[in-house]
Write an enzyme that holds these catalytic residues in place. Structure first.
Site, PDB file in Angstrom:
ATOM      1  N   CYS A  79       0.787  -1.286   0.053  1.00 17.24           N
ATOM      2  CA  CYS A  79       0.031   0.017   0.114  1.00 17.24           C
ATOM      3  C   CYS A  79       1.013   1.514   0.050  1.00 17.24           C
ATOM      4  O   CYS A  79       1.838   1.268   0.756  1.00 17.24           O
ATOM      5  CB  CYS A  79      -0.875  -0.101   1.292  1.00 17.24           C
ATOM      6  SG  CYS A  79      -1.934   1.267   1.307  1.00 17.24           S
ATOM      7  N   GLU A 345     -22.079 -12.379  28.342  1.00 19.45           N
ATOM      8  CA  GLU A 345     -21.727 -11.237  27.549  1.00 19.45           C
ATOM      9  C   GLU A 345     -22.212 -10.002  28.029  1.00 19.45           C
ATOM     10  O   GLU A 345     -23.716 -10.052  28.244  1.00 19.45           O
ATOM     11  CB  GLU A 345     -22.098 -11.550  26.077  1.00 19.45           C
ATOM     12  CG  GLU A 345     -21.767 -10.401  24.981  1.00 19.45           C
ATOM     13  CD  GLU A 345     -20.397  -9.747  25.175  1.00 19.45           C
ATOM     14  OE1 GLU A 345     -20.282  -8.560  25.415  1.00 19.45           O
ATOM     15  OE2 GLU A 345     -19.500 -10.514  24.948  1.00 19.45           O
ATOM     16  N   CYS A 421      -6.414 -11.344  23.195  1.00 20.28           N
ATOM     17  CA  CYS A 421      -5.851 -10.329  22.084  1.00 20.28           C
ATOM     18  C   CYS A 421      -4.812  -9.389  22.426  1.00 20.28           C
ATOM     19  O   CYS A 421      -4.310  -8.600  21.807  1.00 20.28           O
ATOM     20  CB  CYS A 421      -7.212  -9.567  21.833  1.00 20.28           C
ATOM     21  SG  CYS A 421      -8.076  -8.626  22.674  1.00 20.28           S
TER      22      CYS A 421
END
Length: 569
Positions: A79, A345, A421
């Site tokens: 890119c 959740e 994560c």
């Protein structure tokens, strides 16, 4: 060290976000030896000229001015906007080296933050999982819309740590349909004189263009985020999109009139097509609304969930809790091989999606709760006497809440699968869990974000006492001796206490023999029904603080069996 000073430096390491790290030697401009420069866009092995932009004591942040000697691992970015945009911190690094960097990042955090021995980490960590095609993997993109300095309508991405839009309609990480959609939407806005939102004044209409694609279905969703509730000729734009965009399935508008950095508002209205699209992962069908959380890399997501399922070691007899379950993706993966799965959740819409996804896939052994995992799990543990053979956690970047971790420790599942994560908070949480009776068995890094600095990790922990072997004194007729016991059930049958009977002993007996847990309140309720004196159990719960369901007939019989076993009745 002064701002705007320029130095020549050899890049000998990489920081956690992929920035190059170099160390300066003695210089007239420096008061010490080994001053550290963090150089954005520099690659391990480069020799560069770098300008100091933010000096600190002992280190400074610097900007890459020129690559004097390129690293053998440096490649030409795909890119043209890679450096300006800042979304692809590693695009100038060969993919092989990116993968090695992320694997080392996870291991270093386990060692430095988690306190695990380097040799142990090398032994238990499996080879990282990369992508065969590390571009065009994102199924979702959110393009901010604005005006350039010439008053021209543009869309793209914010430059790093700014709200300056770098124009780019064809991101190398996104799908080909993104450019088609943006061309149609922006041309339409110019034609109809629909203004872009201005963050400074709070005026203008079009804020963002959200595009999502179901990789397995080819379905496309477009949602315009507006500083208002509607715009002129909505149906006309819908018709253009459905005519020209392959796979176009859903077109909607979302209203966000707040002066905020949050992209989406709470109200979404469908203009044409369905209100959501579908995608499949591992043979399971999931529906996705504009506001649904859904992993952006479906190829790696299937690999991550498959690894989590493998680590869970399910045989069909386990009760599993999935914390931070989102729309139920991991939960439903697990449900196909578990006896019962419970998901938690905080986002109500996500739980609605999870329940619908369960029905859509014909899964009836998955139940979902709305709330914070750190609140729901302790509450259900204390009020419902729930238990878990396996717990799976997939928390946000901040990791697991301490109360959530403490409840997991109280529940003491045999296996704990942690999907992370952020390997730094993962290492922090593992350190705590492993100081409280768990041991890290294995783990693996997954490159869920090629060209970026983030990395996903899946690890397995098991309780140290889950499969232990013990020798106990038991009485058989006239004799007494030591026998080896190789299962929890046998320990329950062989164990005869000589001390005062406590609720803890009753609970342990039931868990060992029947495989489930009972709350002290259940034991107290059965004892009261039998007319037994309560002072025999000093830790009994006399009155419930919160309403509770009565114990099931199965649990009542198990409690009575334990009371008979301990000669209470």
């Amino acid at each position: 060290m002064q701002k705007n000073q320029i130095f020549t430096v050899k890049i000998t390491d990489m920081g956690t976000d992929g920035e190059g790290i170099g160390h300066l030697e003695d210089s007239d401009a420096l008061s010490g030896n080994g001053y550290t420069l963090f150089v954005k866009d520099a690659v391990l092995g480069d020799t560069v000229r770098a300008k100091v932009v933010k000096p600190k004591k002992g280190y400074a942040f610097a900007r890459l001015e020129e690559v004097l000697e390129p690293s053998p691992d440096r490649v030409e970015p795909v890119c043209a906007y890679a450096r300006q945009c800042g979304g692809c911190q590693l695009q100038a690094v060969s993919y092989e080296k990116q993968l090695a960097f992320k694997d080392r990042k996870v291991k270093n955090n386990l060692i430095r933050i988690g306190g695990f021995a380097p040799d142990f980490v090398e032994e238990i960590m499996e080879a990282p999982v990369g992508m065969e095609h590390p571009f065009h993997y994102r199924n979702k993109a959110q393009f901010p819309v604005g005006m350039d300095k010439n008053g021209r309508l543009i869309a793209g991405f914010y430059a790093g740590r700014t709200h300056t839009i770098i124009e780019n309609r064809d991101c190398a990480l996104g799908v080909a349909e993104n450019k088609i959609v943006l061309d149609i939407v922006l041309d339409f806005c110019v034609e109809k004189k629909i203004p872009a939102y201005d963050e400074t004044t709070g005026k203008g209409l079009l804020r963002h263009v959200l595009i999502r694609k179901g990789f397995s279905t080819g379905q496309i969703m477009v949602c315009l985020i507006l500083n208002g509730s509607s715009f002129a000729a909505e149906q006309e734009l819908a018709d253009r999109l459905f005519e020209k965009v392959p796979g176009m399935t859903s077109f909607s508008v979302n209203s966000n009139t707040e002066r905020t950095n949050v992209i989406m508002g709470s109200k979404t209205r469908t203009i044409r097509g369905k209100d959501r699209i579908e995608d499949t992962i591992g043979g399971l069908v999931f529906t996705i609304s504009p506001q649904s959380f859904y992993q952006v890399n479906p190829v790696q997501t299937e690999n991550i969930y498959s690894q989590a399922l493998s680590y869970a070691g399910l045989t069909g007899n386990e009760t599993v809790w999935d914390l931070y379950c989102g729309i139920g993706t991991i939960s439903l993966f697990l449900a196909r091989q578990a006896k019962q799965v419970y998901g938690v959740e905080i986002v109500p819409q996500a739980i609605d999606d999870a329940r619908q996804n369960a029905v859509r896939n014909g899964i009836d052994n998955a139940k979902f709760y709305v709330g914070k995992a750190e609140e729901v799990l302790p509450h259900l543990y204390e009020t419902e006497g729930i238990f878990a053979d396996v717990i799976v956690v997939d928390p946000p970047r901040k990791g697991c809440d301490e109360e959530c971790l403490n409840t997991i420790l109280k529940m003491r599942p045999k296996r704990l699968v942690y999907v992370s994560c952020d390997s730094a908070t993962l290492a922090r949480d593992l350190k705590y869990l492993c100081s409280q009776g768990y041991e890290l068995k294995c783990g693996r890094a997954f490159d869920n974000f090629p060209m970026g600095g983030h990395v996903e990790t899946v690890v397995l922990l098991s309780h140290k006492k889950a499969d232990s072997y013990i020798h106990i004194d038991v009485e058989f007729g006239e004799g007494e001796g030591k026998i080896p016991v190789d299962s929890i059930a046998k320990r329950a049958e062989a164990y005869k206490p000589k001390e005062k009977v406590t609720y803890k002993m009753i609970k342990e007996y039931i868990e060992a023999k029947y495989g489930f847990k009972v709350h002290t309140a259940y034991i107290a309720e059965v004892k009261r029904d039998l007319g037994l004196p309560m002072y025999d159990a000093p830790n009994a719960v006399e009155e419930l603080k919160q309403p509770r369901k009565h114990p099931t007939p199965e649990k009542v019989e198990a409690i009575k069996d334990a009371l008979r076993y301990f000669a209470v009745i």
